[in-house]
Design an enzyme around this catalytic site. Structure first.
Site, PDB file in Angstrom:
ATOM      1  N   THR A  77      31.864  82.764   7.499  1.00  0.00           N
ATOM      2  CA  THR A  77      32.968  82.001   8.109  1.00  0.00           C
ATOM      3  C   THR A  77      34.132  81.918   7.120  1.00  0.00           C
ATOM      4  O   THR A  77      35.297  82.079   7.498  1.00  0.00           O
ATOM      5  CB  THR A  77      32.495  80.583   8.490  1.00  0.00           C
ATOM      6  OG1 THR A  77      31.374  80.703   9.371  1.00  0.00           O
ATOM      7  CG2 THR A  77      33.602  79.806   9.181  1.00  0.00           C
ATOM      8  N   GLY A 104      39.506  82.220  -1.379  1.00  0.00           N
ATOM      9  CA  GLY A 104      40.738  83.012  -1.262  1.00  0.00           C
ATOM     10  C   GLY A 104      40.795  84.164  -2.263  1.00  0.00           C
ATOM     11  O   GLY A 104      41.303  85.252  -1.963  1.00  0.00           O
ATOM     12  N   ASP A 105      40.243  83.931  -3.463  1.00  0.00           N
ATOM     13  CA  ASP A 105      40.310  84.973  -4.489  1.00  0.00           C
ATOM     14  C   ASP A 105      39.464  86.200  -4.130  1.00  0.00           C
ATOM     15  O   ASP A 105      39.629  87.254  -4.746  1.00  0.00           O
ATOM     16  CB  ASP A 105      39.889  84.395  -5.843  1.00  0.00           C
ATOM     17  CG  ASP A 105      40.963  83.476  -6.414  1.00  0.00           C
ATOM     18  OD1 ASP A 105      42.131  83.905  -6.465  1.00  0.00           O
ATOM     19  OD2 ASP A 105      40.643  82.322  -6.778  1.00  0.00           O
ATOM     20  N   SER A 161      22.635  83.918   6.225  1.00  0.00           N
ATOM     21  CA  SER A 161      23.035  82.608   6.718  1.00  0.00           C
ATOM     22  C   SER A 161      23.520  81.711   5.577  1.00  0.00           C
ATOM     23  O   SER A 161      22.874  81.646   4.520  1.00  0.00           O
ATOM     24  CB  SER A 161      21.853  81.950   7.418  1.00  0.00           C
ATOM     25  OG  SER A 161      21.416  82.778   8.480  1.00  0.00           O
ATOM     26  N   ALA A 162      24.642  81.052   5.834  1.00  0.00           N
ATOM     27  CA  ALA A 162      25.258  80.148   4.854  1.00  0.00           C
ATOM     28  C   ALA A 162      25.591  80.844   3.531  1.00  0.00           C
ATOM     29  O   ALA A 162      25.427  80.279   2.455  1.00  0.00           O
ATOM     30  CB  ALA A 162      24.387  78.900   4.630  1.00  0.00           C
ATOM     31  N   CYS A 163      26.055  82.100   3.628  1.00  0.00           N
ATOM     32  CA  CYS A 163      26.451  82.845   2.429  1.00  0.00           C
ATOM     33  C   CYS A 163      27.893  83.341   2.501  1.00  0.00           C
ATOM     34  O   CYS A 163      28.250  84.309   1.822  1.00  0.00           O
ATOM     35  CB  CYS A 163      25.498  84.000   2.169  1.00  0.00           C
ATOM     36  SG  CYS A 163      23.875  83.444   1.629  1.00  0.00           S
ATOM     37  N   GLY A 164      28.721  82.716   3.334  1.00  0.00           N
ATOM     38  CA  GLY A 164      30.161  82.956   3.204  1.00  0.00           C
ATOM     39  C   GLY A 164      30.856  83.747   4.298  1.00  0.00           C
ATOM     40  O   GLY A 164      32.009  84.130   4.110  1.00  0.00           O
ATOM     41  N   HIS A 209      24.648  90.862  12.129  1.00  0.00           N
ATOM     42  CA  HIS A 209      24.987  89.511  11.657  1.00  0.00           C
ATOM     43  C   HIS A 209      26.199  89.617  10.725  1.00  0.00           C
ATOM     44  O   HIS A 209      26.068  89.530   9.508  1.00  0.00           O
ATOM     45  CB  HIS A 209      23.764  88.937  10.914  1.00  0.00           C
ATOM     46  CG  HIS A 209      23.838  87.469  10.586  1.00  0.00           C
ATOM     47  ND1 HIS A 209      23.132  86.923   9.530  1.00  0.00           N
ATOM     48  CD2 HIS A 209      24.504  86.449  11.166  1.00  0.00           C
ATOM     49  CE1 HIS A 209      23.355  85.617   9.485  1.00  0.00           C
ATOM     50  NE2 HIS A 209      24.195  85.307  10.464  1.00  0.00           N
ATOM     51  N   TYR A 245      18.395  72.574  18.361  1.00  0.00           N
ATOM     52  CA  TYR A 245      19.360  72.866  17.301  1.00  0.00           C
ATOM     53  C   TYR A 245      19.801  74.323  17.249  1.00  0.00           C
ATOM     54  O   TYR A 245      18.986  75.248  17.277  1.00  0.00           O
ATOM     55  CB  TYR A 245      18.783  72.497  15.930  1.00  0.00           C
ATOM     56  CG  TYR A 245      19.881  72.252  14.917  1.00  0.00           C
ATOM     57  CD1 TYR A 245      20.466  71.002  14.807  1.00  0.00           C
ATOM     58  CD2 TYR A 245      20.369  73.276  14.119  1.00  0.00           C
ATOM     59  CE1 TYR A 245      21.501  70.773  13.910  1.00  0.00           C
ATOM     60  CE2 TYR A 245      21.404  73.058  13.221  1.00  0.00           C
ATOM     61  CZ  TYR A 245      21.967  71.805  13.119  1.00  0.00           C
ATOM     62  OH  TYR A 245      22.994  71.574  12.241  1.00  0.00           O
ATOM     63  N   ASN A 294      22.861  71.535   6.365  1.00  0.00           N
ATOM     64  CA  ASN A 294      23.110  72.478   7.462  1.00  0.00           C
ATOM     65  C   ASN A 294      23.893  71.806   8.595  1.00  0.00           C
ATOM     66  O   ASN A 294      23.817  72.229   9.747  1.00  0.00           O
ATOM     67  CB  ASN A 294      21.789  73.053   7.993  1.00  0.00           C
ATOM     68  CG  ASN A 294      21.996  74.261   8.916  1.00  0.00           C
ATOM     69  OD1 ASN A 294      22.897  75.078   8.681  1.00  0.00           O
ATOM     70  ND2 ASN A 294      21.176  74.377   9.958  1.00  0.00           N
ATOM     71  N   ASP A 337      30.416  85.498  12.748  1.00  0.00           N
ATOM     72  CA  ASP A 337      28.948  85.472  12.635  1.00  0.00           C
ATOM     73  C   ASP A 337      28.258  86.713  13.198  1.00  0.00           C
ATOM     74  O   ASP A 337      27.249  87.140  12.655  1.00  0.00           O
ATOM     75  CB  ASP A 337      28.395  84.229  13.332  1.00  0.00           C
ATOM     76  CG  ASP A 337      26.962  83.892  12.936  1.00  0.00           C
ATOM     77  OD1 ASP A 337      26.657  83.898  11.724  1.00  0.00           O
ATOM     78  OD2 ASP A 337      26.138  83.638  13.834  1.00  0.00           O
ATOM     79  N   GLY A 375      20.736  77.963  16.411  1.00  0.00           N
ATOM     80  CA  GLY A 375      20.181  79.249  16.784  1.00  0.00           C
ATOM     81  C   GLY A 375      18.858  79.165  17.539  1.00  0.00           C
ATOM     82  O   GLY A 375      18.465  80.121  18.210  1.00  0.00           O
ATOM     83  N   ARG A 429      26.864  71.179  11.051  1.00  0.00           N
ATOM     84  CA  ARG A 429      27.686  72.259  11.625  1.00  0.00           C
ATOM     85  C   ARG A 429      28.839  71.708  12.440  1.00  0.00           C
ATOM     86  O   ARG A 429      28.776  70.596  12.968  1.00  0.00           O
ATOM     87  CB  ARG A 429      26.806  73.114  12.549  1.00  0.00           C
ATOM     88  CG  ARG A 429      25.650  73.835  11.837  1.00  0.00           C
ATOM     89  CD  ARG A 429      26.019  75.232  11.447  1.00  0.00           C
ATOM     90  NE  ARG A 429      25.052  75.847  10.532  1.00  0.00           N
ATOM     91  CZ  ARG A 429      25.139  77.116  10.134  1.00  0.00           C
ATOM     92  NH1 ARG A 429      26.108  77.905  10.566  1.00  0.00           N
ATOM     93  NH2 ARG A 429      24.272  77.608   9.273  1.00  0.00           N
ATOM     94  N   ARG A 433      17.275  76.553  11.961  1.00  0.00           N
ATOM     95  CA  ARG A 433      16.421  77.547  12.607  1.00  0.00           C
ATOM     96  C   ARG A 433      15.006  77.473  12.026  1.00  0.00           C
ATOM     97  O   ARG A 433      14.799  77.095  10.880  1.00  0.00           O
ATOM     98  CB  ARG A 433      16.985  78.964  12.407  1.00  0.00           C
ATOM     99  CG  ARG A 433      18.209  79.265  13.263  1.00  0.00           C
ATOM    100  CD  ARG A 433      18.688  80.689  13.071  1.00  0.00           C
ATOM    101  NE  ARG A 433      19.138  80.897  11.707  1.00  0.00           N
ATOM    102  CZ  ARG A 433      18.432  81.471  10.746  1.00  0.00           C
ATOM    103  NH1 ARG A 433      17.227  81.954  10.989  1.00  0.00           N
ATOM    104  NH2 ARG A 433      18.932  81.595   9.533  1.00  0.00           N
ATOM    105  N   LYS A 471      21.814  83.815  18.297  1.00  0.00           N
ATOM    106  CA  LYS A 471      20.913  84.687  17.547  1.00  0.00           C
ATOM    107  C   LYS A 471      19.871  85.343  18.461  1.00  0.00           C
ATOM    108  O   LYS A 471      19.521  86.513  18.279  1.00  0.00           O
ATOM    109  CB  LYS A 471      20.240  83.914  16.406  1.00  0.00           C
ATOM    110  CG  LYS A 471      21.228  83.362  15.371  1.00  0.00           C
ATOM    111  CD  LYS A 471      22.062  84.445  14.797  1.00  0.00           C
ATOM    112  CE  LYS A 471      23.193  84.112  13.845  1.00  0.00           C
ATOM    113  NZ  LYS A 471      23.242  83.016  12.969  1.00  0.00           N
TER     114      LYS A 471
END
Ligand code: GTP
Ligand code: SPV
Ligand code: MN
Length: 591
Positions: A266, A502-503, A261-264, A239, A210, A375, A288, A212, A377, A82, A219
């Site tokens: 999914t 998982g933890d 974004s890209a902080c967990g 978001h 590309y 990035n 998302d 978003g 995807r 983005r 978005k």
């Protein structure tokens, strides 16, 4: 020729709503495509588009034995994320867009974009892509039509949304729709702009193919335009992931989480329980975006407007996320990954194999940097997730028990803390800070404020947005509890203090016991926190020293943080609710 093109629809059997037909004609007259294709979303249509892209060399089928139905797409190397610096919200009054957005006057923005679009589709096909965000039979779902000259965008939209004839039929019954006009142009970064016109429910995006920037349902529509609509209509467009957590007694709670974004998101949405929490079941509603509506029962109900995942590939492996690992082995569109000598996709953090060609198709050479773009995807249908929650298709959505805010912060923010009240939680959300990632162009790893993970996505002034959060909360007699988490604390030598993935269920389990009133917590100046003994830490690999750090509040550092938050709120002036200043003053006083 424009007039000829606008009548040579390749599938004229569909009945076209007059409002869409009119707009398509206008766009065709401006952009002068060679042909017009109205997408119906059928399997035959998508197979045809895939063949077309393969023949043109834009799409490369991956190893059909190990990755059946999977393809590789390489985007232009200058078009990989983005582009926030050229993303604009064009409202009549610049104040309405707020300091959180770039602003341009609507007339100026239209003139600029129309000049770029003039003749831009010559020799290309103009695709009309009708889509529905949300279950087709949901009163909360919203319609859109994207016009694009990229078949790759069409394939992505077909997976990410309910695309095709049923969406067009809903528009035909008179529902309003968001108009999104997109062209890849010549992919020159100097002629790349993503413009939003919330007052007109329209979007114009030029010069990028590309994510978003180009999949306008995501978005642009489901967050920037929808957040504006939601403010007027009393709901929230966020978001956030949405996940179902069922305990061994069979009780299910739904939780939403806003991480930048890209902080967990999914990964949390697809979490696999650790051994110690055997008997728990985790199901995915969304990864998302969440649309949240106060329900007649005083609870907050959530739908996922999307139908697929456009997820970060690097880091996915059988240990971090077995579920995602299995999900992307078939019928998956990979963008900007590397490939092995046997034509299988490869990425950093994969834990097996080695790259032969990098994401640009060059022989892999470590001197050129990562093999897969950070990035890179995957685009995949949500129904391919083995733990897809069928309630994702429920027209009413699911009721939320908790909302998490979080960011990627090497220091300061503890593993978890709980807000004392909705208003305190809104302050916590508004104060989220996180290190920037490869999801947007620009420097990676710089801490910036990213309120509710919406810095790049709120379609209006943050001051008004926070007030709207307070207003929505006031309507809820049974609101979700609000928490802050940080999976990304690091030691002085740069290692993660918490194993994550998982933890993270160990932290969610404590939260759900808080929701039902069973879990202990102690009050700290920043909110309620668990002691180590309050968490199920059976078999987890964390030292006592690390746990001490993860669950501590460094008062001196937090006093400085409060001063920073005060300055940050100050940037938004008089539109910031006084309630937020009061909440901050209370936290500061306790520190
Ligand atoms: P967007 O799609 O950009 O909105 O991102 P997202 O929030 O869905 O992020 P995603 O789950 O794809 O995670 C991004 C990166 O963070 C990946 O490389 C993951 O491997 C990594 N990650 C996710 N969860 C954790 C965690 O709990 N701990 C650590 N250390 N890393 C994580
Ligand atoms: C994000 O950047 O938050 C994403 C990827 O989810 S994109 O679709 O490009 O916005
Ligand atoms: Mn995202």
């Amino acid at each position: 020729m424009a007039t000829a093109a606008s009548t040579t629809s390749s599938n004229s059997s569909l009945s076209h709503p007059a409002a869409v037909e009119r707009w398509v004609s206008e766009v065709a007259a401006l952009t002068r495509p060679a042909a017009i294709h109205w997408c119906d979303g059928s399997a035959a249509e998508l197979a045809h588009l895939r063949d077309l892209l393969i023949q043109g060399g834009d799409l490369k089928p991956l190893n059909p034995a190990s990755f059946p139905g999977c393809d590789l797409y390489r985007s232009s190397p200058n078009d990989v994320a983005r582009v926030e610096h050229v993303t604009f919200v064009c409202t009549t009054n610049p104040e309405d867009a707020g300091p959180n957005n770039h602003w341009m006057a609507p007339a100026e923005a239209h003139a600029k974009m129309d000049a770029l679009f003039a003749g831009a589709m010559q020799g290309r096909t103009l695709y009309v892509v009708p889509y529905c965000m949300g279950p087709l039979d949901s009163p909360y779902a919203r319609l859109g039509v994207e016009i694009t000259d990229s078949a790759y965008v069409v394939l992505n939209m077909a997976t990410m949304t309910r695309m095709g004839a049923p969406a067009l039929a809903r528009i035909g019954r008179g529902e309003s729709f968001v108009k999104g006009l997109h062209s890849t142009g010549d992919l020159s970064p100097e002629r790349r702009f993503i413009m939003h016109f919330p007052e007109e429910l329209s979007i114009k995006s030029f010069g990028s193919g590309y994510g978003g920037n180009a999949l306008l349902g995501k978005k642009c529509h489901a967050l920037r335009i929808a957040s504006w609509q939601a403010k007027g209509e009393g709901w929230l467009a966020e978001h956030m992931l949405i996940v179902g957590l069922t305990n061994p007694k069979g009780e299910t709670h739904y939780v939403a989480a806003a991480f930048p974004s890209a902080c967990g998101k999914t990964n949390l949405a697809m979490l696999i329980p650790p051994k110690a929490l055997n008997g728990w079941k985790v199901t995915t509603i969304g990864d998302d975006i969440a649309w949240l509506h106060p329900g007649p029962d005083g609870r907050l109900w959530a739908i996922n407007p999307e139908a697929g995942y456009f997820g970060v590939v690097p880091g996915t492996n059988p240990k971090s996320n077995r579920n995602a690992w299995d999900m992307i082995r078939r019928n998956t569109l990979f963008t900007n990954v590397a490939v092995t000598a046997s034509n299988e996709p490869w990425w950093e953090g994969m834990s097996e194999g080695s790259p032969a060609l990098d994401w640009q198709g060059r022989p892999y050479d470590p001197a050129n940097g990562a093999a897969a773009h950070p990035n890179a995807r995957f685009t995949v249908a949500a129904t391919q997730n083995a733990d897809y929650d069928p309630k994702a298709d429920d027209p009413r959505g699911v009721p939320l028990s908790a909302i998490l805010f979080g960011g990627r912060r090497a220091s300061l923010a503890p593993l978890v803390y709980e807000a004392e009240s909705w208003a305190h939680g809104v302050l916590i959300g508004a104060s989220v800070a996180s290190e920037t990632t490869a999801a947007a162009t620009g420097k990676v790893g710089v801490v910036r404020r990213d309120p509710m993970a919406m810095k790049p996505f709120a379609g209006y002034h943050f001051g008004d947005y926070w007030q709207h959060w307070l207003d929505v909360g006031a309507k809820l007699t049974n609101p979700p509890r609000l928490f802050h988490v940080n999976w990304f604390r690091q030691s002085a030598d740069g290692r993660y203090l918490w194993p994550g993935f998982g933890d993270n269920l160990r932290v969610l389990e404590w939260m759900l016991r808080r929701v039902t009133g069973a879990a202990p917590a102690h009050a700290t100046p920043i909110g309620y926190m668990p002691a180590a003994a309050d968490l199920n830490l059976d078999g987890v690999e964390v030292s006592d020293a690390a746990l001490g750090e993860l669950l501590a509040v460094d008062r001196a550092a937090w006093r400085q943080e409060c001063r920073d938050i005060e300055a940050f709120l100050g940037e938004y002036g008089t539109r910031v609710p006084t309630r937020l200043h009061e909440e901050l003053a209370r936290v500061s006083a306790r520190l």
